[in-house]
Design a protein around this motif. Structure first.
Motif, PDB file in Angstrom:
ATOM      1  N   SER A  93       0.607  -0.843   0.090  1.00 26.33           N
ATOM      2  CA  SER A  93      -0.041   0.063  -0.360  1.00 26.33           C
ATOM      3  C   SER A  93       0.528   1.541   0.086  1.00 26.33           C
ATOM      4  O   SER A  93       1.821   1.415   0.845  1.00 26.33           O
ATOM      5  N   THR A 202       4.880   4.039  -5.915  1.00 24.94           N
ATOM      6  CA  THR A 202       3.698   3.410  -5.913  1.00 24.94           C
ATOM      7  C   THR A 202       3.858   2.408  -6.755  1.00 24.94           C
ATOM      8  O   THR A 202       3.256   1.075  -6.156  1.00 24.94           O
ATOM      9  N   LYS A 206       4.001  -0.950  -4.853  1.00 23.31           N
ATOM     10  CA  LYS A 206       2.521  -2.699  -5.250  1.00 23.31           C
ATOM     11  C   LYS A 206       2.938  -3.838  -5.724  1.00 23.31           C
ATOM     12  O   LYS A 206       2.710  -5.073  -5.553  1.00 23.31           O
ATOM     13  N   ASP A 235      -3.051   5.136  -1.917  1.00 25.32           N
ATOM     14  CA  ASP A 235      -4.145   3.884  -1.273  1.00 25.32           C
ATOM     15  C   ASP A 235      -4.630   5.163  -0.260  1.00 25.32           C
ATOM     16  O   ASP A 235      -5.722   4.317   0.671  1.00 25.32           O
ATOM     17  N   CYS A 236      -4.098   5.447   0.576  1.00 23.09           N
ATOM     18  CA  CYS A 236      -4.528   5.980   2.098  1.00 23.09           C
ATOM     19  C   CYS A 236      -4.208   7.430   2.485  1.00 23.09           C
ATOM     20  O   CYS A 236      -2.564   7.242   1.962  1.00 23.09           O
ATOM     21  N   ARG A 257      -8.004   2.974   1.163  1.00 17.91           N
ATOM     22  CA  ARG A 257      -8.733   2.161   1.064  1.00 17.91           C
ATOM     23  C   ARG A 257      -9.301   0.377   1.578  1.00 17.91           C
ATOM     24  O   ARG A 257      -9.640  -0.711   1.209  1.00 17.91           O
TER      25      ARG A 257
END
Length: 453
Positions: A93, A202, A206, A235-236, A257
């Motif tokens: 994440s 990111t 992932k 995501d956050c 998320r």
């Protein structure tokens, strides 16, 4: 190898242009075009085993056939932070941590990584501070820093190369605004640089199942600096709130998320760093010995728990033709609307009065359940009559003067009872269903609420 193409995108409206120009042709804004690097044209079909943005590219399948597994969580060591995150960090994440300068972003991340480094690999990439500055902070806070790996770099390619070699479980980039990519011809901190660097980090997180934490700057208005697409990539998104003049800091989740949004975590800034506040209602209810007019306690709902805070109002005769309306911790436009409702349905004319409203403790109240308590504080100050100390109020006020219910009314009453409150004025739909050992008055209109008051 196909040559990479570039386009110029307007940061206001998002329209594309083939070349740079001073003014956007679609929205008319000036100096908003930024260079964006486009991916080179490739094959139409995806090869087997290709890695996409969110990991390995799978085959086409129906939604019912997707295998669901419980998301593993990595505890940060702070229960308040885990609450905001939804239970801890999720591998793979991307978390964006924002806040004003001096709020404690770097301090919290250093405390978290020193704890996580004892059981997993952690890499702290600092671009704004030197390694000596980070080490001095760790020594001042008394942290165990033997296992934590530090890296001072602002080049995106160098950070990704080091991360590929070190393979950390948790990667912290402080901050995303100082990183720059050699493949984007613009200054660090620009729209294109922030977007490309955040997307590359990111994608790495992932594909390698790494927890990525990026520190983001904020503008003078309190919003995250950079393009709006930055908040869509991650995501956050969590924000540190609270100025340097206040001891307490609040951590609020704006996007998650993997958990609930609008969760609130409370911390206290001390000489040993950030300390958790396990019972936030106790610190926000530190009231004076003499009960004064214009003060009332309300119960707000933050994420998954109730929170008791005190709201104060001061109503005074205005010396100017245009009375002032000042709201600290509340929305300014909602205060003006509630004053109009109070005049129309409550019979109180405050058109020639200055109204000042403050939420004690620096908490920002975003929900509408504080409407009734706000009006009670205003009426109490205007009539110069103090409300009982054991009274708690909550409810939403409509434009027609009706008192609307709020979510989780029973839990709010139980939280108030736990802190010693024995009387409450609540919406009629939030009346207790069983015996709660409190004197609860349920009202349906603003006139009934003022009469009960």
């Amino acid at each position: 190898m196909a040559k990479a193409k570039t386009a110029y995108v307007c940061s206001d409206c998002g329209s594309d242009h083939r070349k740079w120009q001073g003014q956007c042709q679609d929205c008319g804004a000036w100096n908003t075009l930024t260079e964006v690097r486009l991916a080179a044209a490739g094959a139409a079909s995806a090869p087997a085993g290709r890695q996409g943005y969110a990991g390995a590219v799978g085959e086409l399948q129906s939604l019912s056939s997707v295998q669901i597994e419980d998301l593993p969580r990595i505890a940060s060591g702070f229960e308040e932070l885990d609450r905001v995150l939804g239970g801890g960090f999720v591998p793979g994440s991307a978390v964006l941590l924002g806040g004003h300068p001096g709020a404690g972003k770097s301090t919290m991340l250093l405390q978290v990584l020193c704890r996580l480094a004892t059981r997993s690999r952690c890499l702290y990439v600092t671009g704004e501070e030197s390694l000596q500055q980070v080490a001095l902070r760790a020594r001042r806070l008394g942290l165990s820093a033997e296992e934590l790996q530090l890296y001072s770099e602002t080049s995106l390619e160098a950070v990704l190369a080091q991360a590929n070699q070190h393979r950390p479980s948790v990667l912290v980039v402080d901050s995303i605004q100082v990183l720059h990519s050699e493949q984007v011809s613009s200054a660090p901190g620009s729209v294109s640089q922030v977007r490309e660097c955040a997307a590359a980090l990111t994608r790495f997180a992932k594909q390698t199942n790494t927890v990525l934490i990026m520190v983001g700057h904020v503008t003078k208005d309190g919003a995250l600096a950079g393009p709006k697409v930055l908040e869509h990539i991650i995501d956050c998104s969590i924000m540190f709130e609270g100025g340097s003049d206040s001891r307490y800091r609040t951590l609020r989740g704006h996007k998650n998320r993997f958990g609930a949004v609008n969760e609130l975590g409370v911390f206290a800034m001390t000489e040993q760093g950030l300390k958790e506040v396990k019972n936030p209602s106790a610190i926000f209810l530190n009231r004076g010995d003499v009960q004064a007019a214009g003060s009332v306690v309300m119960v707000v709902w933050e994420g998954t728990r109730p929170l008791l805070v005190e709201i104060q109002a001061l109503v005074d005769e205005s010396n100017y033709g245009n009375p002032r309306r000042v709201a600290v911790g509340l929305e300014q436009n909602r205060l003006a609307m509630l004053l109009a409702v109070l005049h129309r349905h409550g019979g109180l004319q405050l058109g020639d009065q200055d109204v000042f409203v403050n939420v004690v403790g620096g908490v920002k109240v975003l929900e509408t359940g504080a409407d009734l308590a706000l009006l009670f504080a205003i009426v109490s100050s205007f009539r110069d009559r103090a409300l009982p100390e054991d009274l708690v109020v909550f409810g939403e006020v409509g434009l027609s003067g009706e008192i609307r219910p709020v979510p989780s009314g029973q839990e709010r009453l139980q939280e108030a009872k736990k802190h010693g409150f024995s009387r409450a004025i609540v919406p009629k739909a939030n009346a207790p269903r069983g015996d709660i050992a409190m004197d609860v008055v349920a009202v349906s209109t603003l006139a009934e609420a003022i009469e009960a008051m």
